[in-house]
Design a protein around this motif. Structure first.
Motif, PDB file in Angstrom:
ATOM      1  N   THR A 100       0.963  -1.666   0.309  1.00 36.06           N
ATOM      2  CA  THR A 100       0.236   0.158  -0.012  1.00 36.06           C
ATOM      3  C   THR A 100       1.028   1.004  -0.043  1.00 36.06           C
ATOM      4  O   THR A 100       1.669   1.579   0.014  1.00 36.06           O
ATOM      5  CB  THR A 100      -0.624   0.288   0.976  1.00 36.06           C
ATOM      6  OG1 THR A 100      -0.111   0.170   2.203  1.00 36.06           O
ATOM      7  CG2 THR A 100      -1.852  -0.853   0.853  1.00 36.06           C
ATOM      8  N   PHE A 101       0.053   1.758  -0.617  1.00 35.64           N
ATOM      9  CA  PHE A 101       0.781   3.862  -0.438  1.00 35.64           C
ATOM     10  C   PHE A 101       1.466   4.443   0.873  1.00 35.64           C
ATOM     11  O   PHE A 101       2.889   4.571   1.169  1.00 35.64           O
ATOM     12  CB  PHE A 101      -0.276   4.820  -0.806  1.00 35.64           C
ATOM     13  CG  PHE A 101       0.324   6.135  -0.628  1.00 35.64           C
ATOM     14  CD1 PHE A 101       1.389   6.670  -1.502  1.00 35.64           C
ATOM     15  CD2 PHE A 101      -0.422   7.296   0.110  1.00 35.64           C
ATOM     16  CE1 PHE A 101       2.301   8.040  -1.567  1.00 35.64           C
ATOM     17  CE2 PHE A 101      -0.131   8.404  -0.256  1.00 35.64           C
ATOM     18  CZ  PHE A 101       0.823   9.010  -1.213  1.00 35.64           C
ATOM     19  N   GLU A 102       0.149   3.749   2.024  1.00 34.47           N
ATOM     20  CA  GLU A 102       0.767   4.427   3.098  1.00 34.47           C
ATOM     21  C   GLU A 102       2.408   3.526   4.034  1.00 34.47           C
ATOM     22  O   GLU A 102       3.076   4.190   4.427  1.00 34.47           O
ATOM     23  CB  GLU A 102      -0.664   3.816   5.042  1.00 34.47           C
ATOM     24  CG  GLU A 102      -1.372   4.817   3.998  1.00 34.47           C
ATOM     25  CD  GLU A 102      -2.662   4.578   2.408  1.00 34.47           C
ATOM     26  OE1 GLU A 102      -2.108   3.453   2.876  1.00 34.47           O
ATOM     27  OE2 GLU A 102      -3.227   4.936   3.037  1.00 34.47           O
ATOM     28  N   GLN A 103       2.061   2.517   3.995  1.00 38.66           N
ATOM     29  CA  GLN A 103       2.715   1.479   3.458  1.00 38.66           C
ATOM     30  C   GLN A 103       4.867   1.863   3.565  1.00 38.66           C
ATOM     31  O   GLN A 103       5.818   2.348   3.678  1.00 38.66           O
ATOM     32  CB  GLN A 103       3.047   0.117   3.124  1.00 38.66           C
ATOM     33  CG  GLN A 103       2.252  -0.813   4.599  1.00 38.66           C
ATOM     34  CD  GLN A 103       1.249  -1.930   3.975  1.00 38.66           C
ATOM     35  OE1 GLN A 103       1.708  -2.628   2.674  1.00 38.66           O
ATOM     36  NE2 GLN A 103       1.087  -2.752   4.579  1.00 38.66           N
ATOM     37  N   THR A 107       4.993   4.754   1.893  1.00 44.17           N
ATOM     38  CA  THR A 107       5.382   6.504   2.534  1.00 44.17           C
ATOM     39  C   THR A 107       6.389   5.659   3.926  1.00 44.17           C
ATOM     40  O   THR A 107       7.602   6.585   3.929  1.00 44.17           O
ATOM     41  CB  THR A 107       5.072   7.663   2.457  1.00 44.17           C
ATOM     42  OG1 THR A 107       3.525   6.893   2.644  1.00 44.17           O
ATOM     43  CG2 THR A 107       4.141   7.599   0.480  1.00 44.17           C
ATOM     44  N   HIS A 108       6.076   5.353   4.007  1.00 40.90           N
ATOM     45  CA  HIS A 108       6.538   5.034   5.990  1.00 40.90           C
ATOM     46  C   HIS A 108       7.721   4.246   5.914  1.00 40.90           C
ATOM     47  O   HIS A 108       9.464   5.020   6.115  1.00 40.90           O
ATOM     48  CB  HIS A 108       6.156   4.694   6.959  1.00 40.90           C
ATOM     49  CG  HIS A 108       5.759   4.357   8.170  1.00 40.90           C
ATOM     50  ND1 HIS A 108       7.191   5.404   9.014  1.00 40.90           N
ATOM     51  CD2 HIS A 108       6.655   3.124   9.021  1.00 40.90           C
ATOM     52  CE1 HIS A 108       7.494   4.976  10.335  1.00 40.90           C
ATOM     53  NE2 HIS A 108       6.928   4.083   9.913  1.00 40.90           N
TER      54      HIS A 108
END
Lengths: 328, 731, 171
Positions: free
Chosen positions: B122-125, B127-128
């Protein structure tokens, strides 16, 4: 963004004393969380706990902490009795952001210092003890009052500058009960511990802002910025000026974009009171204001800019100068 | 037959066709999709099982990456891979490079450079994880970050004619001025994005690019595969302005990761990464020397510029480009000096060269006019040479005098006060300014396919992009006009590398170049239709699906006999490119208010009059001019990239810090389109328009500021911080 | 208090539910979970307005709010305002006046303007209102009220014309 757990409070008591970071409008918090400048492990959504009303309070008004900025500025009582507040709010951010941003959240807005917002730089506000890269760096947005060798950041908001001029107070709830702090004392200077923006302690929440009885007068919020809208202040001036029989009887002033807090220097107002408005008087008051100002290099221009902005605002407030077209 | 354009096409065929589409202010055919949000941009192709990639960028200005702690990140939830492949790009390609730009992300050349790609579910995973990746560097000891005082190399062939020093010494009036302009960002609203999907050895990449046929070569060369294995699709591009001319790191990284992981990968640059890694316009220092003789004629022009770029990068902001041909003056010294520094790559940003060169030249002309006692319009008009100085070649066409005169009339220039500080409105000084506009014209190789279907409908196909410029509208109009097909029956397909190679969008050459290719394809079809009708081509008239000649009227579908007629048209620059000085011209007029206390400048109104050959669509052409003027206002008042000279980091790498103009900055803008025919420019007699309306606009603002408050600003942008110290007493 | 409760809300009138990673912005939810790509990501930090949607009647930046925070909300995106076959009055006016070029900021401009017209109708003041209690919809008012939506192509004058046209059509 770091992973966090999300909880949704339905009443104030659930949000107080929590280690969770409260989120209301989120316009500043989520911005900083995406940058990983803020890394809460738990978010407490406080949008459903009420505190979203504006109500009479004594001779003044109480603005709930969760009243949206846009609603506050549009409130008929605010517009009529506290035009300075409406004008300051409307000078900030964009309509979309004002529709989400809240009264309490806006007071807790963090600095826009480029070094604070970028990981990998030294910043005592973000990482206490690491140093300050803004000093000696690109610092055109930075403070000319109250800066220390630890931090030269500014508080970036507009609303609070008006609230400082209006002498509003902030109502705070914590596990040990409630307390009230003058808005002028709510934000703090950086001193040696710039990671603390304001006097809130862990687990405390702003519940409302109280406005004293309306004072009338001419109320002006002047914001100077690099584009005509949707930009942070280079400097701003909040002024409430009352004239009686040709003399200034009230001059409540506060300044934005120039310090770690809305800047309030009572001596400047005092220098005006009792006098007839004149360019000379205003120049002297403005000199008094910037007397102690200190630039960092990139922001030196703020000193004359603030000085001249105050003069312009005082002229406008007292009707000196006028608005006519002159062919010279 | 490569279609070299050697002889000016004087037939003006599009003036004799009768469909009534050319120049008409038609709506864009894709407008319904755009206003409803259903026109798909690059990141919006989301194939099943698509993973998300996020770039990691350097936190040092120069050195080497010696360790990437991949294992820590690979253990994080959802993380699929960490890539730091030698093929990944350190810099984006320059426009028309056609080959891989600088590769290998293990070396760092500027702060914020891509050094790795993290891919997760995912994008969130992603980016972090990208932020969490620990990187160890070996940093270079001394890094050149400030161009000031560095040695330079020539960035462009200097022009030295006669003796400028002597001309200056003998001049009746002269100016010798030094200006600076800060760096600019393209800041297209759509961030760079790539979605890579492999099928066997074949890559399809949905990306946001301006020049697809070059981008295919650049991507293939970067990946070390043959171009035939690469297909790029960019049907809708959310603005380019030069920033999407060349292949960028998102594309190469996405392709490498997708191949490795065996699933599609999407890489979208964050806004900060767009600023940090995509080409900037160089800051400039410029020295202008203008020598005027007693008769009011320019005897000499000096224009020397100092710009910067990364080591070995071929691009140098061509600041003096318009100065080479705009005004007379036989003694000349024009030079661009290039310093090598460790900042993000400099490259083409809308109107490279003139955007900042004209801004300064036209401000200097205003000072000269004042010194010599000329009206600034008059000074310009009397110094237009009859042939290009030093090259002795004629101008293909030049509407500068018309632009100045018509613009002045429409604007009310006669009301301008002759001296500064003559009009005050409350706190505000009011003033007016004028400046010329000029931008070189280019024709680029282009091809397009035109297919007249058996039912009489028309398809136009090219890998030409439409980055907001109006390609979809214009190419359909040219084809419909040439073949007599109502616009509702014309379909235009663009932005797919499987289609014939258009010129791409850049240098304002898309419409005239690819439009000429469409024109030529249509000419071939017209020839066939005339042949079938048995009439000479000169006699053929096509309108509303009918072929009309010699008193006969036959439906085109009858001539088609149930079969489509298809032609590919091609054009390449030829002799006309060398034989003529080609440029678009115009003039700007504006009125400003300058706050006498706070040094805020506000535009009250602005007018531009522009001549750029045949107007192909009056609506989209006008929009291009409006956009250019908005850019000019940004360049004048608000736009500047900031860098920390200690470590090279960009200090305003987002849209809160880099101030593109907002609605409130832009007053009523008026545009006058001056129709002309420029046959040497292209067979459709059209020139470029997309960049013209920036070139000089900021000077009109600067000149108006002077007329308002008497301050000559030599440093752009003219922010309150820069203007305030120079303001006169406000009282 | 339960951790990570789901959010039940409506998008363009359709019921939907989100119970995934709390980090997901409303913007990413609309685009990648709902496939409503009309809402654009221009900066992801509330600095451009391309992601503007209308939540419970208010225009907001969908990048700066979380999907999980939309519980009980009614979200309207550009897709909810009209379709190519049935354009809203404002969408039609944007086409007529060429109120865009690349089209990327356009959905945000239109969502923003749709809500802005309503704010004006309710008498909301702005920074440039001479009289806070009686704002008049001058060009400067419209410009100020639209300043949260950047357009790098510089279509501002045409956007203004489109909005004015739509406002007059509505009267």
């Amino acid at each position: 963004m770091k992973f966090f757990d999300y909880a949704r409070a339905t009443e104030l008591s659930e949000a107080i004393g929590e280690f969770a970071k409260p989120i209301a409008g989120g316009t500043n918090l989520l911005d900083l969380m995406k940058l990983e400048v803020e890394t809460p492990s738990r978010l407490m959504d406080i949008n459903h706990i009420g505190l979203n009303e504006i109500s009479p309070h004594g001779d003044g008004l109480r603005i709930g902490a969760l009243v949206r900025n846009a609603d506050c500025a549009a409130d008929l009582r605010v517009r009529r009795d506290y035009p300075l507040l409406a004008r300051a709010i409307l000078a900030g951010a964009s309509p979309q952001l004002r529709n989400r941003a809240t009264t309490g959240g806006n007071l807790c807005q963090r600095t826009r210092c480029t070094y604070f917002m970028r990981l990998g730089t030294r910043c005592n506000k973000r990482e206490p003890g690491s140093g300050c890269d803004a000093i000696g760096g690109v610092n055109r947005d930075h403070a000319i009052f109250g800066a220390t060798e630890h931090c030269i950041a500014t508080y970036p908001g507009d609303m609070a500058v008006a609230l400082a001029a209006l002498d509003a107070s902030v109502q705070i709830e914590g596990i040990d009960g409630s307390r009230q702090v003058s808005l002028r004392d709510f934000h703090r200077l950086p001193d040696g511990d710039p990671h603390l923006d304001n006097v809130l302690t862990g687990g405390e929440i702003i519940t409302s802002v109280k406005l004293p009885a309306p004072v009338g007068g001419k109320q002006i919020y002047r914001k100077i910025r690099d584009r005509a809208s949707y930009a942070f202040a280079l400097v701003s001036v909040a002024a409430i000026v009352t004239l009686d029989q040709g003399r200034i009887t009230r001059a409540d002033l506060a300044f934005g974009g120039v310090a770690h807090k809305p800047w309030h220097d009572p001596a400047v107002g005092r220098a005006l009171i009792g006098n007839e408005p004149s360019d000379q008087l205003f120049s002297e008051a403005a000199d008094l204001l910037v007397n102690q100002a200190k630039g960092q290099g990139g922001n030196d221009f703020k000193i004359p800019l603030l000085r001249r902005s105050l003069i312009a605002v005082l002229r406008e407030a007292t009707g000196i100068g006028g608005n006519d077209v002159r062919n010279l | 037959m490569f279609g070299t354009y050697d002889i000016p096409d004087q037939r003006n065929l599009l003036d004799r066709t009768r469909q009534g589409l050319i120049g008409a202010p038609l709506e864009r055919p894709e407008s319904g999709l755009k206003v409803c949000g259903v026109a798909p941009y690059a990141a919006e192709h989301h194939p099943p099982n698509c993973a998300e990639g996020v770039l990691v960028t350097a936190t040092i200005p120069q050195g080497r990456v010696i360790a990437l702690h991949k294992d820590e990140v690979l253990a994080m939830p959802g993380v699929l891979g960490v890539f730091a492949d030698k093929r990944m790009l350190r810099r984006p390609a320059q426009g028309t490079a056609g080959k891989a730009p600088v590769q290998d992300v293990r070396a760092v050349e500027y702060h914020g450079q891509p050094i790795a790609l993290v891919v997760a579910e995912t994008f969130e995973q992603a980016t972090h994880a990208a932020k969490a990746l620990r990187v160890e560097y070996e940093a270079s000891a001394t890094v050149p970050l400030d161009p000031e005082g560095l040695e330079t190399e020539p960035g462009r062939k200097p022009v030295v004619l006669g003796d400028l020093d002597q001309a200056m010494a003998e001049a009746a009036h002269s100016v010798d001025l030094t200006f600076t302009t800060e760096g600019h960002a393209s800041a297209a609203m759509e961030p760079h994005a790539s979605v890579a999907e492999w099928q066997g050895d074949d890559l399809t990449l949905w990306g946001s690019f301006q020049m697809i046929s070059h981008n295919v070569k650049e991507l293939a060369d970067s990946l070390r595969i043959a171009p035939r294995h690469v297909r790029i699709r960019s049907a809708y591009v959310g603005g380019g302005f030069g920033s999407k001319l060349g292949i960028s790191h998102d594309a190469v990284a996405a392709a490498i990761a997708a191949r490795e992981l065996g699933r599609p990968v999407r890489v979208v640059l964050s806004r900060q990464q767009v600023f940090d890694t995509i080409t900037r316009r160089s800051e400039t220092g410029q020295r202008l020397r203008l020598a005027l003789d007693a008769g009011g004629y320019l005897a000499g022009i000096g224009h020397e510029a100092w710009v910067s770029n990364l080591p070995d990068e071929p691009f140098a902001e061509p600041v003096t480009q318009a100065t080479e041909f705009l005004y007379s003056g036989e003694n000349r010294k024009l030079a661009v000096n290039l310093a090598r520094i460790s900042r993000v790559t400099s490259g083409s940003v809308r109107a490279p060269g003139e955007a900042v060169g004209m801004q300064v030249l036209e401000a200097a002309m205003d000072e000269l006019a004042e010194k010599a006692g000329f009206d600034p319009i008059e000074l310009r008009k009397r110094n237009l040479p009859s042939s290009q100085p030093g090259k002795d070649r004629p101008y293909s066409s030049r509407m500068l005098i018309e632009a100045l005169d018509q613009g002045a009339r429409a604007f009310g220039w006669q009301d301008r006060k002759p001296r500064p500080c003559m009009t005050r409105e409350g706190e505000w000084w009011l003033g007016m300014g004028v400046a010329s506009a000029a931008r070189v014209n280019m024709l680029r190789p282009a091809a397009a396919r035109v297919r007249l279907e058996p039912d009489g409908s028309l398809r136009v196909q090219s890998d030409q992009t439409d980055i907001g410029t109006g390609s979809y509208a214009i190419l359909g109009q040219i084809a419909g006009e040439m073949l007599g097909v109502p616009i509702a029956r014309v379909t235009v397909e663009l932005g797919d590398s499987s289609l014939p190679s258009g010129a791409g969008s850049g240098g304002s050459f898309g419409a005239s170049s690819t439009g000429s290719a469409v024109f030529r394809a249509c000419e071939a079809i017209r020839d066939k239709l005339a042949h079938r009708l048995g009439v000479p081509i000169e006699a053929l008239e096509l309108r509303d699906g009918m072929a009309i000649a010699s008193g006969r009227e036959v439906a085109v579908i009858e001539l088609l006999r149930g079969e489509a007629m298809e032609e590919i048209g091609r054009i390449k620059p030829g002799k006309t490119d060398k034989d003529y000085a080609q440029a678009s011209y115009g003039a700007f007029f504006c009125e400003v208010a300058v706050n006498a206390f706070t040094a805020e400048t506000r535009l009250r109104r602005m007018l531009g009059a522009f001549g750029f050959g045949r107007v192909l669509n009056a609506r989209t052409a006008r929009s291009q001019c409006l956009g250019g003027m908005v850019w000019g206002i940004g360049s004048a008042l608000t736009e500047e990239l900031g860098f920390d000279l200690r470590d090279g980091q960009m200090t305003n790498h987002d849209l809160a810090g880099y101030h593109v103009p907002c609605h409130a900055d832009i007053p009523a803008l008026e545009v006058i389109l001056l129709e002309e025919r420029d046959a040497p420019a292209s067979p459709i007699q059209a020139k470029g328009v997309g960049e013209l309306a920036i070139c000089g606009a900021a000077a009109a603002v600067a000149n108006a500021i002077y007329n308002a408050c008497g301050v000559r600003m030599h440093d752009f942008p003219m922010t309150p911080a820069r203007l305030l110290p120079k303001l006169p007493d406000p009282f | 208090m339960p951790l990570n409760p789901p959010a039940n809300f409506r998008v363009n009138g359709k019921a939907c539910r989100y119970s995934g990673d709390a980090r997901r912005s409303l913007l990413d939810f609309l685009r990648d979970d709902m496939g409503l790509y009309g809402t654009k990501k221009g900066c992801d930090h509330g600095q451009c307005g391309a992601c503007t949607v209308i939540v419970d009647g208010s225009r907001v930046n969908s990048c700066l709010t979380l999907a999980v925070m939309q519980d009980g909300c009614e979200v309207t995106t550009i897709e909810g305002l009209g379709s190519p076959e049935a354009l809203s009055v404002l969408q039609r006016a944007f086409v007529t006046h060429d109120g865009f070029q690349c089209g990327y900021c356009t959905p945000g401009q239109i969502c923003s303007a749709t809500a802005m017209i309503e704010e004006l109708a309710q008498g909301w003041p702005s920074h440039v209102s001479a009289d806070l209690n009686n704002p008049v919809p001058s060009d400067d008012e419209l410009r100020e009220r639209m300043s949260g939506n950047l357009c790098r192509c510089g279509a501002y004058p045409n956007i203004l014309a489109a909005i004015r046209d739509a406002m007059e059509a509505a009267r």
